[in-house]
Structure formats: C-alpha cells, structure tokens
Design a protein around this motif. Structure first.
Motif, PDB file in Angstrom:
ATOM      1  N   ALA A 135      52.394  30.476  35.754  1.00  0.00           N
ATOM      2  CA  ALA A 135      51.759  29.976  36.987  1.00  0.00           C
ATOM      3  C   ALA A 135      52.436  30.594  38.207  1.00  0.00           C
ATOM      4  CB  ALA A 135      51.835  28.449  37.034  1.00  0.00           C
ATOM      5  N   ALA A 136      53.772  30.679  38.181  1.00  0.00           N
ATOM      6  CA  ALA A 136      54.498  31.251  39.326  1.00  0.00           C
ATOM      7  C   ALA A 136      54.101  32.703  39.545  1.00  0.00           C
ATOM      8  CB  ALA A 136      56.005  31.137  39.090  1.00  0.00           C
ATOM      9  N   GLN A 137      53.986  33.465  38.450  1.00  0.00           N
ATOM     10  CA  GLN A 137      53.618  34.879  38.583  1.00  0.00           C
ATOM     11  C   GLN A 137      52.190  35.026  39.098  1.00  0.00           C
ATOM     12  OE1 GLN A 137      54.502  35.870  34.504  1.00  0.00           O
ATOM     13  NE2 GLN A 137      56.423  36.902  35.042  1.00  0.00           N
ATOM     14  N   ALA A 138      51.293  34.181  38.609  1.00  0.00           N
ATOM     15  CA  ALA A 138      49.901  34.276  39.066  1.00  0.00           C
ATOM     16  C   ALA A 138      49.789  33.925  40.551  1.00  0.00           C
ATOM     17  CB  ALA A 138      49.021  33.346  38.230  1.00  0.00           C
ATOM     18  N   LEU A 139      50.518  32.895  40.980  1.00  0.00           N
ATOM     19  CA  LEU A 139      50.467  32.506  42.402  1.00  0.00           C
ATOM     20  C   LEU A 139      51.059  33.605  43.281  1.00  0.00           C
ATOM     21  CD1 LEU A 139      51.472  28.803  41.805  1.00  0.00           C
ATOM     22  CD2 LEU A 139      49.300  29.554  42.802  1.00  0.00           C
ATOM     23  N   ALA A 140      52.140  34.222  42.817  1.00  0.00           N
ATOM     24  CA  ALA A 140      52.732  35.327  43.583  1.00  0.00           C
ATOM     25  C   ALA A 140      51.780  36.522  43.620  1.00  0.00           C
ATOM     26  CB  ALA A 140      54.076  35.720  42.969  1.00  0.00           C
ATOM     27  N   ALA A 141      51.081  36.775  42.509  1.00  0.00           N
ATOM     28  CA  ALA A 141      50.136  37.899  42.464  1.00  0.00           C
ATOM     29  C   ALA A 141      48.971  37.656  43.430  1.00  0.00           C
ATOM     30  CB  ALA A 141      49.628  38.086  41.037  1.00  0.00           C
ATOM     31  N   ILE A 142      48.522  36.424  43.536  1.00  0.00           N
ATOM     32  CA  ILE A 142      47.454  36.117  44.497  1.00  0.00           C
ATOM     33  C   ILE A 142      47.939  36.411  45.916  1.00  0.00           C
ATOM     34  CG2 ILE A 142      46.122  34.233  45.522  1.00  0.00           C
ATOM     35  CD1 ILE A 142      45.980  33.002  42.673  1.00  0.00           C
ATOM     36  N   GLY A 161      31.984  31.733  35.640  1.00  0.00           N
ATOM     37  CA  GLY A 161      31.738  31.577  34.207  1.00  0.00           C
ATOM     38  C   GLY A 161      31.647  32.888  33.457  1.00  0.00           C
ATOM     39  N   GLN A 162      31.601  34.023  34.166  1.00  0.00           N
ATOM     40  CA  GLN A 162      31.466  35.330  33.506  1.00  0.00           C
ATOM     41  C   GLN A 162      32.831  35.976  33.298  1.00  0.00           C
ATOM     42  OE1 GLN A 162      28.458  36.278  32.345  1.00  0.00           O
ATOM     43  NE2 GLN A 162      27.932  34.241  33.162  1.00  0.00           N
ATOM     44  N   PRO A 163      33.073  36.579  32.133  1.00  0.00           N
ATOM     45  CA  PRO A 163      34.369  37.229  31.881  1.00  0.00           C
ATOM     46  C   PRO A 163      34.604  38.395  32.840  1.00  0.00           C
ATOM     47  CG  PRO A 163      33.068  37.024  29.865  1.00  0.00           C
ATOM     48  CD  PRO A 163      32.166  36.642  30.982  1.00  0.00           C
ATOM     49  N   VAL A 164      35.836  38.481  33.346  1.00  0.00           N
ATOM     50  CA  VAL A 164      36.226  39.591  34.232  1.00  0.00           C
ATOM     51  C   VAL A 164      37.652  40.007  33.880  1.00  0.00           C
ATOM     52  CG1 VAL A 164      34.764  38.846  36.169  1.00  0.00           C
ATOM     53  CG2 VAL A 164      37.127  38.003  36.003  1.00  0.00           C
ATOM     54  N   GLU A 165      38.080  41.156  34.395  1.00  0.00           N
ATOM     55  CA  GLU A 165      39.471  41.569  34.264  1.00  0.00           C
ATOM     56  C   GLU A 165      40.353  40.628  35.090  1.00  0.00           C
ATOM     57  OE1 GLU A 165      40.737  44.097  32.473  1.00  0.00           O
ATOM     58  OE2 GLU A 165      38.730  44.498  31.663  1.00  0.00           O
ATOM     59  N   ALA A 166      41.606  40.508  34.663  1.00  0.00           N
ATOM     60  CA  ALA A 166      42.519  39.595  35.375  1.00  0.00           C
ATOM     61  C   ALA A 166      42.671  39.987  36.844  1.00  0.00           C
ATOM     62  CB  ALA A 166      43.879  39.589  34.676  1.00  0.00           C
ATOM     63  N   ILE A 167      42.721  41.279  37.125  1.00  0.00           N
ATOM     64  CA  ILE A 167      42.925  41.722  38.504  1.00  0.00           C
ATOM     65  C   ILE A 167      41.734  41.327  39.381  1.00  0.00           C
ATOM     66  CG2 ILE A 167      42.042  44.050  38.068  1.00  0.00           C
ATOM     67  CD1 ILE A 167      44.855  43.073  40.497  1.00  0.00           C
ATOM     68  N   ALA A 168      40.544  41.360  38.815  1.00  0.00           N
ATOM     69  CA  ALA A 168      39.360  40.964  39.589  1.00  0.00           C
ATOM     70  C   ALA A 168      39.435  39.470  39.928  1.00  0.00           C
ATOM     71  CB  ALA A 168      38.096  41.272  38.795  1.00  0.00           C
ATOM     72  N   ALA A 169      39.905  38.681  38.981  1.00  0.00           N
ATOM     73  CA  ALA A 169      40.033  37.245  39.242  1.00  0.00           C
ATOM     74  C   ALA A 169      41.081  36.985  40.317  1.00  0.00           C
ATOM     75  CB  ALA A 169      40.403  36.514  37.946  1.00  0.00           C
ATOM     76  N   LEU A 170      42.200  37.709  40.249  1.00  0.00           N
ATOM     77  CA  LEU A 170      43.242  37.537  41.271  1.00  0.00           C
ATOM     78  C   LEU A 170      42.712  37.917  42.655  1.00  0.00           C
ATOM     79  CD1 LEU A 170      46.277  39.038  39.321  1.00  0.00           C
ATOM     80  CD2 LEU A 170      45.951  36.620  39.910  1.00  0.00           C
ATOM     81  N   ARG A 171      41.943  39.001  42.727  1.00  0.00           N
ATOM     82  CA  ARG A 171      41.406  39.434  44.029  1.00  0.00           C
ATOM     83  C   ARG A 171      40.374  38.438  44.557  1.00  0.00           C
ATOM     84  NH1 ARG A 171      41.240  45.746  42.292  1.00  0.00           N
ATOM     85  NH2 ARG A 171      43.418  46.150  42.828  1.00  0.00           N
ATOM     86  N   ALA A 172      39.570  37.924  43.656  1.00  0.00           N
ATOM     87  CA  ALA A 172      38.578  36.924  44.100  1.00  0.00           C
ATOM     88  C   ALA A 172      39.282  35.674  44.617  1.00  0.00           C
ATOM     89  CB  ALA A 172      37.650  36.574  42.938  1.00  0.00           C
ATOM     90  N   ALA A 173      40.351  35.271  43.919  1.00  0.00           N
ATOM     91  CA  ALA A 173      41.116  34.100  44.379  1.00  0.00           C
ATOM     92  C   ALA A 173      41.741  34.369  45.747  1.00  0.00           C
ATOM     93  CB  ALA A 173      42.204  33.764  43.350  1.00  0.00           C
TER      94      ALA A 173
END
Ligand code: SF4
Length: 427
Positions: A411-418, A69-81
C-alpha cells in the motif's frame, strides 16, 4: 531451504525451510504465535486453530488492476488514480486498513492533495475518542488482563469478534502464579461461554453504569433496577466489583452501535475511575482490527489528532463530527474517495456518487465499479511483505513477517507511486 523472503529484513525471527513464525494482522489481537507454511498454492496456517487467520492468510500473490471494471496495466491504473486526485477539490482518504508504512504514505498523500483522512472503523473509534478526549480514561493492556485480572466484566460484547481473546488473555495462566478469575457479562450471552450473563440491551448500559455509580457513592439506585436487571442483582454486581483485586471492564465500541454511544463509553470510564477509590480497576476497549489502532497512532504523532483530519493550506484541521466519512460522502463534500483495504477482502468501499480509487487485496471483489473507478491490487503486510502494526491496547507495535513475497506493490509503495505520477503529470 526456502527462498529468503524479500522485505523481511530485521523482522524475520524464525525460519525452518518454508515454515515461519509470524504475527497475525487479521484482528486487533495481532497474535504473535502464528506458524505458517509457504506452499506452492500460497500460505497455510499451521497453528493456531483460528478460522479467521486460516481464511485471510490464504491470499493470492497476484492481482489485476482495473479501470471501470476493465483490466488495465498497473501503470495505467496509477496514472488514472493520479489524475482523479489531481482534479479533486476535497478527496477523502478512507479505509486506511493497512500497516504503519501505508498509513504514513496515506497521510503524505492527503497532505499533498488537501484530503481528509478517516478509518473504515471511524464510527466505532470515535465513540471511544470522544469520551477519552472529554475526561481521559484508565485502561489496561492485554498482558495485565492475563496476569492480574481476577474479575472481568464484559459490557455489550462477548469478545467473539476477536477469536482468541479468551485463549490468549483469560484462559492463559498468570505469569505471577495461580489466579482465580470470575467472568460476568452484561449482555445476551456469557462471553466465552462462561460465567454469568445478565441480559440487558446495549442501549441501556449507560443508565446501568450511572446507577452503579450512584450506589457506589452511597446513594439509592433505581428501586426496580435498570433495563431488566433487578436492583438486587445490581447490588450484588457492585459488591463483586468492589471486592475485586484487579477488575477490568471490557467493551467493544463497534458493538455499541446506536446514537450517542460515546456517552455509554463515558459512563463506563467514569465508573472505572470511581471504583479506583475502592480497589484497582481499568477499562479495556476492544478494537484494533483492520489496522485502526495503528491509523490513529500514526495520525496522532503526525498531526496531533486521532484521524478525521483535513489538510488545509493552514495545516491539519481536526473535525470529529464534520469529517465523518459517510457524512462527507452523503453531503457531496468529498469529491473523490481513495479507499485502502489490504487485510479483509470483504471490507470494500462504500457505494458513492464520486469516483473511487481502491487499493485492495488482490482477492477483493468489486461488483459495481463506476466508469471512473480504479482498482489497484496491493500486497498484504504479514503475508507478502514485512510491516508493523499496533495491537488493540496501543502499547506495543508488532513486527509482521513477509513469508510469501509478491510482485505487487505494498500500500505504501502504491500511494507513493500515485504521488510520483501526479508529479510527472504536473511537470
Ligand atoms: S485471533 Fe486474530 S490475530 Fe489472533 S490468529 Fe486469529 S485473526 Fe489472527
């Protein structure tokens, strides 16, 4: 002149300043006659007058990634995923409401992490697939309905979940000359507000169609009728069906929401088959919304199976009952949920005990995020970027335009980034 939209490439078919002709991705009809205008505040639908399209084309171009629920940078979210998926033993890649490129990327990721893939409309889809796999079926296309159908029987649906179905398929004239149509509804209210409606509960439809098959074969049907529909009405209905030159039986498996509804679909499929001994008949299963037809097409061409597939070391494994999403989550057999939902902000992930990774529209609201839950806003195909989507009848894949480019990942780019973050973390 407006700015050249990114990613539109060969699919951009028309542009005058900031007005674009586009296919609409927001229900299974994928209407190809939508005109949108790009304004400073976003995308506005000029035509047609479809409330669903108007509301869903209006999506912000930016969004905020969140963890717990807390705002983060996109890269942090990708790494957490990536970290959640790396430690998961059996992740569920669910939702799958995205374009073909997104679904391909979801299958790539599922293969890597040993996940199970299932669409958010899986319960409805598998009512159809179980019947189809058992006996096959004879179905038709939207164009055939428009051009040839002279009797359309709606069973347990009024088609209102597809706002322009009547405008596009029934009211539109045939390309082959004058065509008189009759509409009959087996349900509470006449489909499209026209024709005759015979009130019957959806759960009684299987018995009704079985009775019609008996009558068609020359047997004696139920003397008192079925489900409140009198025997004389059944005889008259069957006579109309036999007299049709091109009949179409329409159902929506999502509205057949009761146990063993696949048997109702099977009863319809078998009646259609039997009627073809007398005249021409076909089924039309409504669906295709949230990219569900695309998801099953992509999964079939990649694995040979229409979703509910788990990726094991030995290869893809199809389990149409064991890999049902809500069962996997309720039984604790899925230990991480990755949910992809880019078309409708109301299609949020289910509540579940395991951590959730959500790739959603930027205007999706997740009120109760667990401490490990990750939200990554993604672009909407057909609004922010180009893409491809299959129509409900599965015979055509239609190009989506990207009239209003966004800096968000698709969605495709986000999945590939994960996947890339998983690789980096493992190196
Ligand atoms: S009917 Fe469906 S596909 Fe057609 S414009 Fe409306 S929401 Fe879009």
């Amino acid at each position: 002149m407006g700015t050249e939209p990114a990613l539109c490439g060969p699919f951009l078919i028309h542009r005058h300043d900031r007005v674009f002709e586009s296919c609409c991705p927001f229900c299974g009809l994928v209407c190809d006659d939508v005109r949108v205008e790009v304004e400073a505040s976003g995308v506005r639908v000029e035509r047609p007058d479809c409330a669903r399209a108007r509301s869903l084309f209006a999506v912000p171009a930016t969004g905020q990634s969140r963890i717990g629920g807390q705002p983060v940078e996109a890269i942090a979210a990708l790494r957490a995923a990536a970290a959640l998926l790396a430690q998961a033993r059996r992740p569920l890649i669910g939702g799958l409401a995205c374009d073909v490129a997104g679904q391909r990327a979801a299958l790539d990721l599922a293969e890597r992490v040993g996940g199970v893939v299932e669409h958010m409309n899986g319960a409805a889809q598998f009512r159809n697939w179980l019947a189809f796999q058992d006996s096959g079926w004879m179905t038709t296309t939207l164009s055939e309905v428009r051009n040839r159908a002279d009797l359309i029987v709606f069973a347990g649906t009024d088609a209102s979940r597809f706002p322009r179905f009547f405008e596009r398929c029934i009211d539109a004239g045939s390309q082959f000359g004058p065509l008189e149509r009759t509409v009959i509804t087996l349900g509470a209210t006449p489909a499209g507000g026209r024709g005759t409606a015979h009130a019957i509960e959806p759960v009684d439809l299987a018995a009704l169609f079985a009775d019609l098959r008996i009558r068609l074969a020359g047997g004696t049907g139920a003397p008192n009728g079925i489900g409140g529909v009198p025997a004389a009405t059944l005889d008259a209905l069957l006579a109309s069906m036999k007299a049709a030159r091109y009949g179409v039986l329409v159902w929506n498996a999502a509205e057949l929401d009761f146990p063993h509804a696949d048997l109702t679909v099977q009863a319809m499929v078998e009646l259609v088959r039997d009627l073809n001994r007398e005249t021409r008949w076909a089924g039309l299963p409504l669906g295709g919304s949230d990219g569900d037809t695309s998801a099953s097409q992509v999964c079939t061409w990649r694995t040979g199976y229409p979703l509910r597939v788990g990726f094991d070391p030995a290869g893809p494994r199809y389990e149409p009952l064991l890999f049902e999403a809500s069962r996997l989550l309720a039984a604790g057999e899925a230990d991480t949920l990755l949910w992809v939902s880019v078309f409708d902000p109301a299609r949020t992930p289910p509540e579940t005990a395991c951590p959730r990774i959500v790739l959603g529209r930027p205007d999706m609201r997740l009120d109760a995020m667990g401490p490990q839950d990750v939200f990554i806003p993604v672009a909407v195909p057909g609004v922010h970027h180009a893409g491809i989507l299959h129509r409900m009848d599965g015979v055509v894949s239609l190009p989506l335009q990207g009239p209003s480019p966004s800096a968000l990942f698709s969605a495709a780019q986000a999945l590939a980034a994960i996947q890339r973050e998983m690789t980096h973390a493992a190196a």
